[in-house]
Structure formats: structure tokens, C-alpha cells
Design an enzyme around this catalytic site. Structure first.
Site, mmCIF file in Angstrom:
data_model
loop_
_atom_site.group_PDB
_atom_site.id
_atom_site.type_symbol
_atom_site.label_atom_id
_atom_site.label_comp_id
_atom_site.label_asym_id
_atom_site.label_seq_id
_atom_site.Cartn_x
_atom_site.Cartn_y
_atom_site.Cartn_z
ATOM 1 N N SER A 154 0.837 -1.190 0.000
ATOM 2 C CA SER A 154 0.000 0.000 0.000
ATOM 3 C C SER A 154 0.876 1.245 0.000
ATOM 4 O O SER A 154 2.096 1.171 -0.190
ATOM 5 C CB SER A 154 -0.925 -0.033 1.226
ATOM 6 N N TYR A 168 -4.928 7.591 -8.957
ATOM 7 C CA TYR A 168 -4.003 6.798 -8.147
ATOM 8 C C TYR A 168 -4.470 6.694 -6.695
ATOM 9 O O TYR A 168 -4.509 5.593 -6.122
ATOM 10 C CB TYR A 168 -2.604 7.408 -8.198
#
Length: 258
Positions: A154, A168
Site C-alpha cells: 500500500s 491513483y
């Protein structure tokens, strides 16, 4: 050498790292192989993934796989499982960055209304749907084997909410939510699931050729090596639903061991 930097003994560990031809994926694959793990890496180009796998060592395997495509993912997962004789660790890492949508995203943010729908869909398909498809293909095999670990890569929460970071930010926020739900779904099973992130902007292809305001400092992808090796180790066998920041890993591990 700090406690967090000590080399784990990963002989016998079998790992699949998606998006392993460069950046974070390559650093993690090399770090795992260096500690004795057998690794398989994936990438969209058969030639590129084979070339990179040959540089990793410890008989690393390169598998051409498009994480956006269900058929390709299932075939890739099957090949990795058969070639390694099983998968102990899945690292969901394959992704694309803002540079593919706006090459000047660091200095000239683009409003969400300026993003082409096709570009939005492609990034979500890669960064979120791809994580789902790969986990969906691998985890049932781990459940049948009564063992396995999933690590979702992540990014900082600030990146998920940053101005000009559509698509994004939403794709990464979705991937982290997916990781948390996977951990909840797997809580009563032998499969463990965790989140790992660098802790800052990292020198990967996602930043190549991008202007960085104020001389923005970036991390080396190697920051991911100690935590991913630890997450593959015997000591981490019962670690579940943790969000580990690589830049803070040494302190986190020391506190855990205290």
C-alpha cells in the site's frame, strides 16, 4: 546491524511477487531470494520478466501475467504454484502510478474532471482489481494447504487523499480497504494477511522523469527488504491484520518484541 536488518533464514519459503520486474517488487524479490526463499515474479512482458528473474538468483522464476485479466491471473497462479510446489507468501504489488495519467503530476496537479475515463479505469483495474484477482486465485489454494500469508503493498494515507491524485489515490485507498476486508475474512483461517508500505515517496519507475518540487527526497526500494523478509519468517507466523510502515519497521519490531 540493527535487529530489523538481520537476515532471516527463509530456506524452504516459496513466494510469488506480482509486479516484480522493477521498483519495490524487484527489491522485495531479491531480498527474499537473498535470504534463501524461492521466488516467482510476474510482469506483463514475457521477455522482461524472464530477463529480470535470471538476475535475482536462487532459481527465481519469471511468469508473464496481466493482473487485470482473470484468465491470465489464473494461468499465472497455477504456473507459480506448480513450479514452486506451492506458495507460502503472496506479495500483491503490481501497479501503475500517476505518471501514466499525468507526467507532470508532482508540479502541475490535474483536476479529477480532466482525467480520461479510460485512464481511470485502467489504473483501478491494475491497482485494485488486479489485487483482488490475484488474491482470489491464490488464497483458496492456501486455504486448502492450511497455510499461507498474503502481503498487500500500500501507500501513505496522505497519498490516497492528495490533490491531483485521481485515479491513483482512490485505487490505492481501495486496495487498502480490500486488504483489511481480506484480513477480516481470513481471521478464523490458517492464512494470515497484512499490509506493507514504504513510508514515503520511493525511487521507482513511477517517479522516473518526474520533476520533484523542493528537491523532494525519495526512499530506496530496498527499504522494503527487511520487513518483507520478516513477514516471510517463522517469527511472523501469527502476525495478522497489521499495517507495517517500512521506514518505521525497526521501531515497530522492537516494540513488538519488548
Amino acid at each position: 546491524m540493527s535487529t530489523a536488518e538481520q537476515m532471516e533464514d527463509l530456506n524452504g519459503v516459496r513466494a510469488l511477487i506480482t509486479g516484480g520486474t522493477s521498483g519495490l517488487g524487484l527489491a522485495m524479490a531479491a531480498g527474499l531470494a537473498e535470504a534463501g526463499a524461492r521466488v516467482a515474479i510476474t510482469g506483463r512482458s514475457a521477455d522482461r520478466v524472464a530477463e529480470v528473474a535470471s538476475t535475482i538468483g536462487n532459481d527465481a522464476i519469471g511468469i508473464a501475467m496481466d493482473s487485470r485479466d482473470e484468465t491470465s491471473v489464473e494461468a499465472g497462479a497455477t504456473r507459480a504454484w506448480d513450479a514452486l510446489g506451492g506458495i507460502d507468501l503472496l506479495v500483491n504489488n503490481a501497479g501503475i502510478g500517476m505518471r501514466t495519467v499525468n507526467p507532470d503530476f508532482m508540479t502541475t496537479p490535474q483536476g479529477f474532471w480532466e482525467v480520461a475515463p479510460a485512464a481511470f479505469r485502467d489504473m483501478v483495474e491494475t491497482n485494485l482489481t488486479g489485487y483482488f484477482l490475484v488474491a482470489r486465485a491464490v488464497v483458496p489454494r492456501m486455504l486448502d494447504a492450511r497455510s499461507g500469508r498474503v502481503v498487500t503493498i500500500s501507500m501513505n494515507h496522505s497519498t490516497m487523499n492528495r490533490r491531483g491524485f485521481v485515479p491513483y489515490g482512490p485505487s490505492r485507498a481501495g486496495a487498502e480497504a480490500l486488504a483489511r476486508i481480506m484480513a477480516a475474512d481470513l481471521a478464523d483461517t490458517p492464512v494470515r494477511a497484512n499490509i506493507l508500505l514504504p513510508g514515503g515517496a520511493t525511487a521507482t519507475g513511477m517517479l522516473d522523469g518526474t520533476a520533484r518540487p523542493g528537491g523532494l527526497a525519495v526512499l530506496s526500494p530496498d527499504v522494503m527488504r527487511p520487513p518483507i523478509r520478516w513477514l516471510a519468517s517463522k517469527e511472523a507466523a501469527d502476525v495478522h491484520d497489521e499495517r507495517i510502515v517500512a521506514t518505521e519497521f525497526a521501531d515497530w519490531l522492537a516494540a513488538r518484541r519488548a
